[in-house]
Design a protein around this motif. Sequence first.
Motif, mmCIF file in Angstrom:
data_model
loop_
_atom_site.group_PDB
_atom_site.id
_atom_site.type_symbol
_atom_site.label_atom_id
_atom_site.label_comp_id
_atom_site.label_asym_id
_atom_site.label_seq_id
_atom_site.Cartn_x
_atom_site.Cartn_y
_atom_site.Cartn_z
ATOM 1 N N VAL A 215 -7.253 17.460 -7.006
ATOM 2 C CA VAL A 215 -7.423 18.909 -7.017
ATOM 3 C C VAL A 215 -7.417 19.426 -5.581
ATOM 4 O O VAL A 215 -8.198 18.967 -4.751
ATOM 5 C CB VAL A 215 -8.737 19.316 -7.720
ATOM 6 N N ASP A 216 -6.535 20.376 -5.293
ATOM 7 C CA ASP A 216 -6.398 20.977 -3.962
ATOM 8 C C ASP A 216 -6.371 19.917 -2.863
ATOM 9 O O ASP A 216 -7.173 19.957 -1.922
ATOM 10 C CB ASP A 216 -7.522 21.983 -3.685
ATOM 11 N N PRO A 217 -5.456 18.940 -2.954
ATOM 12 C CA PRO A 217 -5.446 17.865 -1.963
ATOM 13 C C PRO A 217 -4.983 18.372 -0.592
ATOM 14 O O PRO A 217 -4.092 19.217 -0.505
ATOM 15 C CB PRO A 217 -4.437 16.871 -2.539
ATOM 16 N N PRO A 218 -5.597 17.876 0.486
ATOM 17 C CA PRO A 218 -5.160 18.268 1.831
ATOM 18 C C PRO A 218 -3.709 17.853 2.074
ATOM 19 O O PRO A 218 -3.291 16.777 1.651
ATOM 20 C CB PRO A 218 -6.101 17.510 2.764
ATOM 21 N N SER A 219 -2.972 18.698 2.756
ATOM 22 C CA SER A 219 -1.584 18.395 3.097
ATOM 23 C C SER A 219 -1.530 17.554 4.367
ATOM 24 O O SER A 219 -2.459 17.555 5.159
ATOM 25 C CB SER A 219 -0.798 19.685 3.319
ATOM 26 N N GLY A 220 -0.430 16.858 4.525
ATOM 27 C CA GLY A 220 -0.193 16.119 5.754
ATOM 28 C C GLY A 220 -0.918 14.798 5.855
ATOM 29 O O GLY A 220 -0.993 14.223 6.939
ATOM 30 N N LYS A 221 -1.475 14.301 4.767
ATOM 31 C CA LYS A 221 -2.115 12.990 4.801
ATOM 32 C C LYS A 221 -1.751 12.225 3.546
ATOM 33 O O LYS A 221 -1.360 12.802 2.537
ATOM 34 C CB LYS A 221 -3.625 13.100 4.979
ATOM 35 N N CYS A 222 -1.888 10.917 3.620
ATOM 36 C CA CYS A 222 -1.572 10.063 2.484
ATOM 37 C C CYS A 222 -2.771 9.984 1.548
ATOM 38 O O CYS A 222 -3.915 9.871 1.989
ATOM 39 C CB CYS A 222 -1.212 8.665 2.987
ATOM 40 N N HIS A 223 -2.493 10.065 0.242
ATOM 41 C CA HIS A 223 -3.531 9.960 -0.781
ATOM 42 C C HIS A 223 -3.236 8.736 -1.650
ATOM 43 O O HIS A 223 -2.455 8.830 -2.600
ATOM 44 C CB HIS A 223 -3.556 11.208 -1.664
ATOM 45 N N PRO A 224 -3.844 7.573 -1.343
ATOM 46 C CA PRO A 224 -3.678 6.425 -2.238
ATOM 47 C C PRO A 224 -4.368 6.733 -3.573
ATOM 48 O O PRO A 224 -5.442 7.330 -3.604
ATOM 49 C CB PRO A 224 -4.405 5.297 -1.508
ATOM 50 N N LEU A 225 -3.753 6.351 -4.654
ATOM 51 C CA LEU A 225 -4.327 6.588 -5.978
ATOM 52 C C LEU A 225 -5.305 5.451 -6.271
ATOM 53 O O LEU A 225 -4.898 4.291 -6.381
ATOM 54 C CB LEU A 225 -3.234 6.651 -7.039
ATOM 55 N N PRO A 226 -6.607 5.738 -6.364
ATOM 56 C CA PRO A 226 -7.602 4.663 -6.482
ATOM 57 C C PRO A 226 -7.397 3.773 -7.699
ATOM 58 O O PRO A 226 -7.699 2.584 -7.655
ATOM 59 C CB PRO A 226 -8.936 5.397 -6.561
ATOM 60 N N GLU A 227 -6.859 4.306 -8.774
ATOM 61 C CA GLU A 227 -6.661 3.515 -9.994
ATOM 62 C C GLU A 227 -5.418 2.629 -9.920
ATOM 63 O O GLU A 227 -5.178 1.833 -10.828
ATOM 64 C CB GLU A 227 -6.528 4.445 -11.206
ATOM 65 N N ALA A 228 -4.629 2.760 -8.869
ATOM 66 C CA ALA A 228 -3.389 1.985 -8.770
ATOM 67 C C ALA A 228 -3.159 1.449 -7.359
ATOM 68 O O ALA A 228 -2.062 1.025 -7.029
ATOM 69 C CB ALA A 228 -2.202 2.864 -9.180
ATOM 70 N N ILE A 229 -4.195 1.431 -6.528
ATOM 71 C CA ILE A 229 -4.007 1.068 -5.125
ATOM 72 C C ILE A 229 -3.794 -0.437 -4.927
ATOM 73 O O ILE A 229 -3.049 -0.856 -4.050
ATOM 74 C CB ILE A 229 -5.184 1.583 -4.265
ATOM 75 N N GLN A 230 -4.452 -1.260 -5.733
ATOM 76 C CA GLN A 230 -4.345 -2.706 -5.583
ATOM 77 C C GLN A 230 -3.092 -3.238 -6.272
ATOM 78 O O GLN A 230 -2.714 -2.766 -7.338
ATOM 79 C CB GLN A 230 -5.585 -3.395 -6.164
ATOM 80 N N GLU A 231 -2.496 -4.256 -5.663
ATOM 81 C CA GLU A 231 -1.255 -4.826 -6.212
ATOM 82 C C GLU A 231 -1.462 -5.453 -7.595
ATOM 83 O O GLU A 231 -0.542 -5.507 -8.398
ATOM 84 C CB GLU A 231 -0.676 -5.862 -5.248
ATOM 85 N N TYR A 232 -2.680 -5.935 -7.892
ATOM 86 C CA TYR A 232 -2.918 -6.554 -9.190
ATOM 87 C C TYR A 232 -3.081 -5.511 -10.308
ATOM 88 O O TYR A 232 -3.081 -5.850 -11.487
ATOM 89 C CB TYR A 232 -4.124 -7.497 -9.151
ATOM 90 N N LEU A 233 -3.244 -4.240 -9.939
ATOM 91 C CA LEU A 233 -3.326 -3.162 -10.924
ATOM 92 C C LEU A 233 -1.934 -2.623 -11.221
ATOM 93 O O LEU A 233 -1.087 -2.569 -10.319
ATOM 94 C CB LEU A 233 -4.196 -2.020 -10.397
#
Length: 130
Positions: free
Chosen positions: A64-82
């Motif tokens: 929701v209203d994410p800051p621009s100009g930065k990377c947002h890793p998705l916590p539910e999919a950040i790990q390679e095993y997920l």
Amino acid sequence: MRRPHRAPTAGNGSLTLALALPLALALASALVLALPAAPAHAATGVFTYVYKDPYGGVRTGLLVDPPSGKCHPLPEAIQEYLPPAHSPHNGTSSTATVFTGPDCTGDHFTLRPAGGHGSARLKLRSVSFA
């Protein structure tokens, strides 16, 4: 005979100006430093994506209203095993670029503002907003 040159006195306008200018600059600098920084630009709206929870259930994640100009890793999919997230929908006011890697790396795809979306075939682990 010439008159000796006298140093400026407090009643002399040039001394007042000579003291006032550095003082004014110092005060202006202090004021600029005291003001709060302008907030970072944010992509107004909601960015959603679909992911699988640890039990295999399908869930919807959102930013929701994410800051621009930065990377947002998705916590539910950040790990390679997920499993990666999929089916992104950009409901923000900014262009979203989704990435297959967790730190805005790998293959990428751009979603237009206010409605750009991808299917379940579009896999992602991070997103950035312009």
